[in-house]
Design a protein around this motif. Structure first.
Motif, PDB file in Angstrom:
ATOM      1  N   CYS A 174       0.835  -1.192   0.000  1.00 46.93           N
ATOM      2  CA  CYS A 174       0.000   0.000   0.000  1.00 46.93           C
ATOM      3  C   CYS A 174       0.875   1.249   0.000  1.00 46.93           C
ATOM      4  O   CYS A 174       1.990   1.245   0.518  1.00 46.93           O
ATOM      5  CB  CYS A 174      -0.906   0.011   1.224  1.00 46.93           C
ATOM      6  N   SER A 176       0.325   4.058   1.551  1.00 47.67           N
ATOM      7  CA  SER A 176       0.263   4.843   2.785  1.00 47.67           C
ATOM      8  C   SER A 176      -0.153   3.937   3.934  1.00 47.67           C
ATOM      9  O   SER A 176      -0.703   2.850   3.720  1.00 47.67           O
ATOM     10  CB  SER A 176      -0.739   6.002   2.654  1.00 47.67           C
ATOM     11  N   VAL A 177       0.103   4.394   5.145  1.00 47.13           N
ATOM     12  CA  VAL A 177      -0.313   3.649   6.334  1.00 47.13           C
ATOM     13  C   VAL A 177      -1.833   3.576   6.405  1.00 47.13           C
ATOM     14  O   VAL A 177      -2.413   2.535   6.741  1.00 47.13           O
ATOM     15  CB  VAL A 177       0.256   4.309   7.614  1.00 47.13           C
ATOM     16  N   LYS A 180      -3.055   1.013   4.091  1.00 48.22           N
ATOM     17  CA  LYS A 180      -2.803  -0.307   4.672  1.00 48.22           C
ATOM     18  C   LYS A 180      -3.881  -0.661   5.698  1.00 48.22           C
ATOM     19  O   LYS A 180      -4.424  -1.775   5.692  1.00 48.22           O
ATOM     20  CB  LYS A 180      -1.428  -0.322   5.339  1.00 48.22           C
ATOM     21  N   VAL A 196       3.560  -1.364   3.674  1.00 48.51           N
ATOM     22  CA  VAL A 196       3.545  -0.010   3.110  1.00 48.51           C
ATOM     23  C   VAL A 196       4.856   0.291   2.392  1.00 48.51           C
ATOM     24  O   VAL A 196       5.933  -0.006   2.916  1.00 48.51           O
ATOM     25  CB  VAL A 196       3.332   1.049   4.216  1.00 48.51           C
ATOM     26  N   TYR A 198       5.953   3.900   0.473  1.00 51.77           N
ATOM     27  CA  TYR A 198       5.554   5.222  -0.001  1.00 51.77           C
ATOM     28  C   TYR A 198       6.008   5.452  -1.442  1.00 51.77           C
ATOM     29  O   TYR A 198       6.956   4.830  -1.926  1.00 51.77           O
ATOM     30  CB  TYR A 198       6.159   6.315   0.887  1.00 51.77           C
ATOM     31  N   TYR A 309      -2.162   8.111  -1.794  1.00 55.06           N
ATOM     32  CA  TYR A 309      -1.011   8.920  -1.383  1.00 55.06           C
ATOM     33  C   TYR A 309      -0.689   9.793  -2.585  1.00 55.06           C
ATOM     34  O   TYR A 309       0.192   9.481  -3.369  1.00 55.06           O
ATOM     35  CB  TYR A 309       0.168   8.015  -1.018  1.00 55.06           C
ATOM     36  N   GLN A 385      11.622   1.285   3.097  1.00 55.34           N
ATOM     37  CA  GLN A 385      10.510   0.345   2.926  1.00 55.34           C
ATOM     38  C   GLN A 385      10.736  -0.564   1.721  1.00 55.34           C
ATOM     39  O   GLN A 385      10.484  -1.769   1.793  1.00 55.34           O
ATOM     40  CB  GLN A 385       9.201   1.125   2.757  1.00 55.34           C
TER      41      GLN A 385
END
Length: 396
Positions: A174, A176-177, A180, A196, A198, A309, A385
């Motif tokens: 995903c 963004s948090v 998620k 996640v 970004y 995002y 990430q």
């Protein structure tokens, strides 16, 4: 490490730009050998790094992966007829069977360490899909990843289709948090493989492009919005109404520019005329390089009903333009409210109140701009990430 990205197209759009940015980032590392299979092309194809190998689908797949409005613009009668025939066939035999027939002809016999379905692959639509199916059934890879760029609930994902679609993927990534968390709520049985990553931004490139030209003569206050002109999600139709409210409040010392193209552009232009705000709102159209417009504006405004995002917020902050945005799920992950921008409700009155308060309080705008200048936008978190996902083999 050999990596395959699968895309629907490289038309101008947020997901496509996010993919371009990621390709630029990881193509810098010699340990990654990158292939891209895209169903169709688009104006962003030229932005793909030269060391990335790109394969495009056959004519039929290209037509399906290109928005019908874009196909009609080409004025090729046979392409239009073929696209219409495909639209009829897909309704008769179903999207899954239709895409299976098309994608089987593009089966990839290479062996990849990682294969990535990068588009949302929205299960409730007839088209705008197929990347998940291709990675799942027609690619050989040690690990298979699917990217999620939006809120699955607000985007009206089909639950049963998603359960079946994502069963064979090792990770659901995903942007963004908040995205998620929403996906975990939507598909709790897959929470163990939801993470996640970004979006990346070519920060130095954006800064350079932002200085390429002077786009307009300054007004007392210049507002800007950028994106695909599509009202159901992006809600650009709110802008003429907001301009009317501002003028009724005796606020006339501004110019609001809208950059982008899309199915609702003409109706929004007509709305501006009907509301008598054509003197303060300007529909610029699609720009290959929108960054000078964003840099020279005082405020960037995002009116969307929902987002994952959004690239445009990161781009505005990179060129040091404060942001006013609706309170979509991940807004707080990009905007520090009151510091680099302001987060408002979705109601038109809420947006109006925030914009009018900024117009009346130049010190607030000045303070936000100073904060952005002192807190530079970076890709550090996204890099960390991505390494965790791509280099999983090194940890086994």
């Amino acid at each position: 490490m050999k990596i395959l990205f699968v895309a629907q197209n490289f038309q101008m759009g947020g997901i496509q730009k996010a993919l371009i940015n990621m390709l630029k980032e990881i193509s810098l590392y010699e340990k990654y050998e990158i292939d891209v299979f895209t169903f169709s092309g688009g104006e962003l194809m030229n932005d793909i790094p030269s060391n990335v190998k790109v394969t495009t689908g056959n004519l039929l797949l290209q037509l399906i992966a290109t928005p019908f409005a874009e196909v009609k613009k080409r004025n090729n009668v046979w392409h239009i007829i073929l696209r219409i025939v495909c639209m009829i066939v897909v309704r008769l035999i179903g999207s899954h069977n239709f895409y299976s027939m098309l994608l089987k002809k593009h089966r990839n016999n290479c062996h990849y360490d990682i294969a990535i379905s990068y588009f949302n692959d929205v299960p409730n639509q007839y088209f705008n899909k197929g990347t998940n199916l291709f990675v799942d059934q027609f690619v050989i890879a040690d690990r298979k990843l699917a990217w999620i760029h939006t809120d699955p609930i607000k985007a009206n994902f089909n639950y049963e289709a998603c359960v079946k679609t994502y069963k064979n993927f090792d990770r659901l990534l995903c942007v963004s948090v908040a995205c998620k968390e929403n996906l975990i709520n939507f598909l709790p049985q897959y929470q163990h493989k939801i993470q996640v990553v970004y979006n990346f931004f070519p920060i130095e490139e954006i800064k350079e492009l932002a200085c390429q030209y002077t786009p307009f003569h300054k007004s007392e206050l210049d507002l800007i919005s950028v994106g695909r002109i599509e009202n159901s999600t992006k809600r650009f139709d709110l802008i003429p109404h907001l301009c009317k409210l501002l003028k009724e409040a005796s606020i006339n010392n501004f110019r609001w520019r809208i950059l982008g193209d899309g199915p609702d552009l003409l109706s929004n232009q007509q709305l501006a005329l009907q509301l008598g705000v054509e003197d303060v709102v300007e529909f610029v159209g699609e720009m290959k390089n929108p960054y000078p417009f964003i840099k020279c504006s005082d405020v960037f405004v995002l009116t969307s009903a929902y987002e994952g995002y959004p690239m445009v917020i990161g781009e505005a902050l990179i060129v040091q333009t404060p942001v006013i945005t609706t309170d979509f799920a991940a807004a707080g992950e990009q905007i520090c409210n009151g510091h680099n921008g302001l987060i408002t409700g979705f109601n038109i009155q809420d947006i109006f109140q925030v914009i009018s308060s900024v117009m009346k309080n130049t010190e607030l705008l000045h303070n936000m701009k100073n904060y952005i200048e002192e807190n530079h936008y970076t890709n550090k978190k996204a890099q960390e990430q991505l390494v965790l996902e791509f280099d999983v083999h090194d940890r086994i």
